[in-house]
Enzyme design. Structure first.
Site, PDB file in Angstrom:
ATOM      1  N   ILE A 287      42.491  39.578  41.879  1.00  0.00           N
ATOM      2  CA  ILE A 287      41.628  40.956  41.675  1.00  0.00           C
ATOM      3  C   ILE A 287      42.594  42.196  41.819  1.00  0.00           C
ATOM      4  CG2 ILE A 287      39.311  39.987  42.162  1.00  0.00           C
ATOM      5  CD1 ILE A 287      39.580  41.018  44.966  1.00  0.00           C
ATOM      6  N   ASP A 288      42.337  43.088  41.186  1.00  0.00           N
ATOM      7  CA  ASP A 288      43.314  44.092  41.062  1.00  0.00           C
ATOM      8  C   ASP A 288      43.652  44.903  42.667  1.00  0.00           C
ATOM      9  OD1 ASP A 288      43.332  44.159  38.348  1.00  0.00           O
ATOM     10  OD2 ASP A 288      41.694  45.354  38.010  1.00  0.00           O
TER      11      ASP A 288
END
Length: 343
Positions: free
Chosen positions: A151-152
């Protein structure tokens, strides 16, 4: 007289960092410009230096930086320094591990933590913390220990990490075959009219902004990879909406790109233009209110809340949930109070 083929560079002194296969629909483009679009946080001068040192190869032949890429070219990028993965060092850092057994662990990642090293982020990543704690995490297809998905940096929430080769293969297949369950909570600009819906649109690198991805439709669809997001409105808060997004696919920035595509950029998503007022009034008081919201939530309003998958050993379906973090909760409360006065 015997003829010699093209001389390959002495790769003993160079380390391969990236390999790309050019899309079928790619128009001719200088290779330095092409690589700027595909390698995050890199400069054109670094690419041009690599080309001077025979570190950019197309179909195994060194090329100069003005070479025009063609569809189906295989590009390899080599630098004098080893890859970040090869230099990985374990770091003692707090990790919020919400489940662990002999096969896998589930981590609740805070906003601001990078998942794996790359240009500009050499330490302090989740992987640095994982390899400090665990000796022999299996590598994924990109040589990243334990990582099944990512995930970012500024997205918070749940990640599953594999501890054995078998778990890596089993979990990766679930993500590839879209049988894992991933639900995110997002605060987006504007009033999302439909109570629920599905966004479909191939996602690929933005042709003009190398840090963004974008949706490609119809004739240009081959420039991206298929992506499907299902959304549902949780709460309408005047000029913003709280939504739940379920991922069917897992493209980079998928929710951020898809919500922007339907006109609802994530609140305070700087990379996609959500860090300015996109909906609302021109009153100075309103501007101050939104600025206060940005201060409370200094990142995009996106949290990976639910993660479900089949356990690679027991075959049992497991589902994990993590509460929405305080910065998003405080921002939602501000909007809730504000929207009450909109009448």
């Amino acid at each position: 007289m015997e003829s010699h083929g093209p001389q390959l560079p002495e790769e003993d002194n160079l380390h391969e960092h990236f390999t790309f296969t050019v899309d079928k629909g790619q128009a001719p483009l200088r290779i330095d410009k092409y690589l700027l679009n595909y390698i995050e946080n890199i400069t054109r001068s670094k690419i041009q230096n690599a080309a001077k040192n025979d570190g950019i190869l197309v179909n195994d032949v060194p090329v100069k930086s003005n070479y025009k890429v063609r569809p189906n070219d295989t590009i390899r990028v080599l630098f004098a320094h080893p890859t970040y993965e090869a230099l990985l060092v374990g770091e003692d850092m707090p990790l919020d591990i919400i489940f662990e057994d002999d096969y896998l662990l589930v981590v609740n990642k805070p906003a601001g933590m990078v998942v794996h090293p790359g240009h500009g982020n050499y330490s302090g990543t989740l992987i640095n913390g994982l390899i400090y704690r665990f000796d022999s995490l299996p590598n994924n297809s990109s040589d990243r220990p334990g990582l099944v998905h990512r995930i970012d940096k500024d997205t918070s929430g749940l990640l599953v990490v594999a501890k054995t080769e078998q778990a890596m293969a089993h979990l990766s297949l679930q993500f590839a075959e879209k049988t894992s369950e991933r639900e995110y909570v997002a605060l987006v600009w504007g009033n999302v009219e439909a109570d629920e819906g599905t966004i479909e649109g191939n996602i690929g690198r933005h042709p003009k902004n190398r840090l963004q991805n974008t949706v490609f439709l119809d004739d240009e669809a081959e420039k991206g990879k298929p992506a499907v997001t299902h959304y549902k409105v949780l709460e309408r808060l005047g000029y913003v909406t709280l939504v739940s997004c379920k991922l069917e696919t897992g493209r980079t920035h998928q929710i951020r790109v898809h919500m922007k595509h339907i006109g609802h950029t994530l609140f305070n998503d700087e990379r996609y233009g959500g860090n300015v007022i996109l909906k609302g009034t021109t009153f100075t008081k309103y501007k101050q209110f939104v600025d206060n919201c940005f201060k409370v939530l200094p990142r995009q309003a996106l949290h990976a809340k639910t993660l479900g998958f089949v356990h690679p050993k027991t075959g049992a379906f497991m589902r994990f949930e993590t509460p929405v973090p305080e910065d998003i909760v405080l921002c939602i409360e501000k909007w809730r109070n504000y929207s009450k006065h909109l009448g």
